[in-house]
Scaffold this active site. Structure first.
Site, PDB file in Angstrom:
ATOM      1  CG  ASP A  63      -1.752   1.060   1.313  1.00 13.95           C
ATOM      2  OD1 ASP A  63      -2.601   1.087   0.242  1.00 13.95           O
ATOM      3  OD2 ASP A  63      -1.963   1.783   2.203  1.00 13.95           O
ATOM      4  CB  THR A  97       0.941   2.920  -5.877  1.00 12.99           C
ATOM      5  OG1 THR A  97       0.877   2.364  -4.607  1.00 12.99           O
ATOM      6  CG2 THR A  97       2.560   2.574  -6.369  1.00 12.99           C
ATOM      7  CG  ASP A 392      -6.851   0.321  -0.799  1.00  9.83           C
ATOM      8  OD1 ASP A 392      -6.634   1.141  -0.130  1.00  9.83           O
ATOM      9  OD2 ASP A 392      -5.668  -0.335  -1.483  1.00  9.83           O
TER      10      ASP A 392
HETATM   11  P1  ADP Z   1      -2.535   1.879  -6.016  1.00  9.98           P
HETATM   12  O1  ADP Z   1      -1.990   2.305  -4.854  1.00  9.98           O
HETATM   13  O2  ADP Z   1      -2.132   2.833  -7.144  1.00  9.98           O
HETATM   14  O3  ADP Z   1      -4.054   1.783  -6.234  1.00  9.98           O
HETATM   15  P2  ADP Z   1      -2.235  -0.980  -7.145  1.00  9.98           P
HETATM   16  O4  ADP Z   1      -1.185  -1.667  -6.648  1.00  9.98           O
HETATM   17  O5  ADP Z   1      -3.534  -1.091  -6.459  1.00  9.98           O
HETATM   18  O6  ADP Z   1      -1.920   0.788  -6.731  1.00  9.98           O
HETATM   19  O7  ADP Z   1      -2.417  -0.943  -8.417  1.00  9.98           O
HETATM   20  C1  ADP Z   1      -3.220  -0.374  -9.348  1.00  9.98           C
HETATM   21  C2  ADP Z   1      -3.207  -0.508 -10.775  1.00  9.98           C
HETATM   22  O8  ADP Z   1      -3.310  -1.858 -11.018  1.00  9.98           O
HETATM   23  C3  ADP Z   1      -4.066   0.251 -11.531  1.00  9.98           C
HETATM   24  O9  ADP Z   1      -3.673   0.959 -12.824  1.00  9.98           O
HETATM   25  C4  ADP Z   1      -5.090  -0.649 -11.934  1.00  9.98           C
HETATM   26  O10 ADP Z   1      -5.855  -0.457 -13.092  1.00  9.98           O
HETATM   27  C5  ADP Z   1      -4.338  -1.894 -12.004  1.00  9.98           C
HETATM   28  N1  ADP Z   1      -5.060  -3.319 -11.991  1.00  9.98           N
HETATM   29  C6  ADP Z   1      -5.709  -3.593 -11.096  1.00  9.98           C
HETATM   30  N2  ADP Z   1      -6.222  -4.618 -11.093  1.00  9.98           N
HETATM   31  C7  ADP Z   1      -5.709  -5.258 -12.492  1.00  9.98           C
HETATM   32  C8  ADP Z   1      -5.688  -6.650 -13.158  1.00  9.98           C
HETATM   33  N3  ADP Z   1      -6.479  -7.376 -12.860  1.00  9.98           N
HETATM   34  N4  ADP Z   1      -5.295  -6.482 -14.489  1.00  9.98           N
HETATM   35  C9  ADP Z   1      -4.331  -5.397 -14.898  1.00  9.98           C
HETATM   36  N5  ADP Z   1      -4.440  -4.267 -14.033  1.00  9.98           N
HETATM   37  C10 ADP Z   1      -4.956  -4.316 -12.765  1.00  9.98           C
HETATM   38 MG    MG Z   2      -5.086   0.144  -5.386  1.00 12.32          MG
END
Ligand code: ADP
Ligand code: MG
Length: 536
Positions: A63, A97, A392
């Site tokens: 996170d 992130t 989240d």
């Molecule tokens: P943040 O802290 O920014 O939310 P995350 O680690 O949760 O970081 O990642 C979010 C990113 O991952 C977003 O760009 C989202 O669209 C992408 N994402 C989430 N699930 C998937 C998936 N199943 N396939 C591809 N990308 C994904």
């Molecule tokens: Mg996220």
């Protein structure tokens, strides 16, 4: 003679001053390191960080905001990036992130432009134009969502949790999150109002994540005040009282002169009588459960127990408010006012032992406007990280419903916004055009990182991805599990529009703010040192 003048000192000798390009480079370098640090955690295939605090406590998380807060960053510009994560956390609850990575990339691209002699002010202006345009593009490409779109809501919740500790039970947790939000929604002036404060998160180590549950009511970390009170009350009639159920400060206020044993006795009798009257008053109202925000005198406890009433004391004000929303009881400030119609209702009030601690469950409330998610998991680390993932999910569902707008993720949205920004840049001239193009390129850090973190070579994939968008496939994104390009909407990777608009807004703001600094004046204690520059 002029050149023999004394030099003029306006700063203390110990102050450090960095100016011009050096100042910019120093700040940008620091911000880039912060972004680089969290970048490897982005997306479902992102890695976790293990953070060890000065007491040896360990947190394992991916996170963004948690990582940055635990890192105790000192460099002032790096700290500004942490602020971006915090803002994102407060405004949306997810996408931290993304926001930080984007800010880092905007600065990196700005540095390239500075090297090409584009003035930071011009870059700042171009970035601002691009960010404003991006907001419009984002809105236009987004889709509508309503409270009844259960499939989309589920996809939003699952997207938030994919790749986190909560992953293994994400279907169950998604369903609980949606149910929880639907319970606490208020409608005011035809507007949805969602206050996530009304979803209490309680954690319990021992069972598996799959056993997590939604309690239609509130869990209090309080035990009943007297051992002979009942453990379980069915059809609870709940009184919420925020005054002390004690004698009012007899010790300090009343000066009594007692001259004979009889007088002493009658004084004590009188006290006892007042205390008994407190318990009688509660009993007379028909309450069989009392939650008191203040203290309860021993003797009152004794009488309440005799009446078979369950009582807990020193309940936090925030919990009193939640209890009121869950049971519909009115919080009473003056005991004299208490009557039957002030009482709330709960199917069950019960003392339960969780992790060796007695808790009070107030559950099976009818149409509760405040609920509790009881998060379970095998170890403390799992439970903590699951809680962050659920936050989240709740933040994303709530953000999606509040604005009523969603987009697809997996890099599709960023790619589409970049494409439209490039088109827009053609209508501009000169150096601003360069800045807008740099902004568009910076957005592509998101699909690139998603690819890299999944072990896919990003170069060919990004070219193919852009081509799909040129063909009009606005939701073309990266399926990180197959390494191919796919329709992100169909993959079910759905996110609230607000994640994207907020991330772009705060990343741009901080990038511009950092760019505009050309002079760092630091007193000795806080001199901005170059942070650690290696791999983290
Ligand atoms: P943040 O802290 O920014 O939310 P995350 O680690 O949760 O970081 O990642 C979010 C990113 O991952 C977003 O760009 C989202 O669209 C992408 N994402 C989430 N699930 C998937 C998936 N199943 N396939 C591809 N990308 C994904
Ligand atoms: Mg996220």
């Amino acid at each position: 003679m002029a050149d023999q003048q004394q030099p003029i000192y306006i700063l203390p000798e110990s102050a450090m001053r960095t100016r011009g390009r050096d100042a910019q480079r120093n700040n940008i370098a620091a911000a880039k390191i912060v972004a680089e640090t969290v970048r490897t955690t982005l997306g479902p295939k992102g890695m976790d960080k293990m953070l060890v605090d000065s007491f040896g406590g360990v947190t394992i998380t991916n996170d963004g905001v948690t990582i940055l807060e635990e890192m105790q960053i000192e460099h002032p510009a790096a700290k500004m990036l942490v602020e971006v994560a915090r803002t994102q956390e407060n405004e949306v609850g997810d996408g931290t992130t993304t926001a930080v990575v984007l800010a880092g990339e905007l600065l990196k691209k700005a540095e390239d432009l500075i090297d090409k002699e584009v003035h930071p002010t011009v870059i700042a202006k171009g970035y601002r134009i691009a960010a404003d345009k991006a907001q419009v593009i984002l809105y236009n490409m987004s889709e509508k969502i309503t409270i009844n779109d259960d499939t989309t809501l589920r996809n939003i919740a699952m997207t938030a949790m994919t790749g986190k500790a909560a992953e293994s039970a994400k279907e169950k947790l998604a369903e609980l999150s949606i149910r929880a939000i639907k319970k606490i929604i208020d409608i005011e002036d035809h507007q949805l109002k969602i206050d996530l404060e009304n979803i209490k998160l309680e954690k319990s180590v021992g069972a598996s994540i799959e056993d997590s549950e939604l309690i239609e009511g509130i869990i209090l970390d309080k035990e009943k005040v007297h051992p002979s009170m009942p453990r379980l009350i069915k059809n609870a009639k709940v009184a919420l009282i925020d005054c002390a159920l004690e004698l009012k400060n007899t010790e300090i206020e009343a000066k009594i002169s007692i001259t004979s044993p009889e007088q002493m006795q009658s004084f004590l009798n009188k006290e006892e009588e007042i205390l008994k009257r407190i318990a009688d008053k509660i009993y007379a109202s028909g309450a069989n459960v009392v939650f008191c925000q203040k203290g309860i005198d021993d003797l009152v406890q004794h009488y309440l127990a005799k009446y078979g009433i369950y009582a807990a004391r020193r309940i936090k004000q925030s919990d009193m408010e939640k209890l009121s929303r869950a049971t519909k009881a009115r919080i009473i400030t003056n005991l004299e006012d208490l009557s039957g119609k002030d009482l709330g209702a709960a199917g069950i009030v019960e003392e339960v032992k969780i992790n060796d601690e007695e808790m009070t469950f107030v559950k099976e409330c009818r149409n509760p406007k405040a609920v509790t998610m009881l998060i379970k998991g095998g170890t403390q680390h799992v439970v903590d990280e699951t809680e962050r993932a659920i936050k989240d999910a709740l933040g994303d569902i709530s953000a999606a419903l509040k604005l009523g707008r969603v987009v697809a993720g997996a890099g599709s949205t960023e790619t589409e916004v970049a494409r439209n920004l490039r088109k827009f840049a053609n209508t501009l001239s000169g150096r601003e055009q360069l800045a807008v193009l740099a902004f568009a390129e910076a957005l592509e850090i998101i699909p690139r990182t998603l690819a890299e973190n999944s072990g896919i070579d990003p170069i060919d994939l990004l070219t193919a991805l852009k081509q799909k968008h040129d063909e009009g496939k606005k939701w073309a994104g990266i399926d990180v599990f197959t390494g191919r390009i796919a329709d992100s909407w169909k993959l079910g990777v759905i996110e609230p529009l607000k994640i994207k608009t907020q991330a772009i807004k705060s990343a741009t703001e901080v990038a511009i703010m950092i760019l505009r600094i050309d002079d760092i004046i630091a007193s000795k204690e806080t001199k901005p040192q170059m942070p650690y520059q290696g791999e983290m």
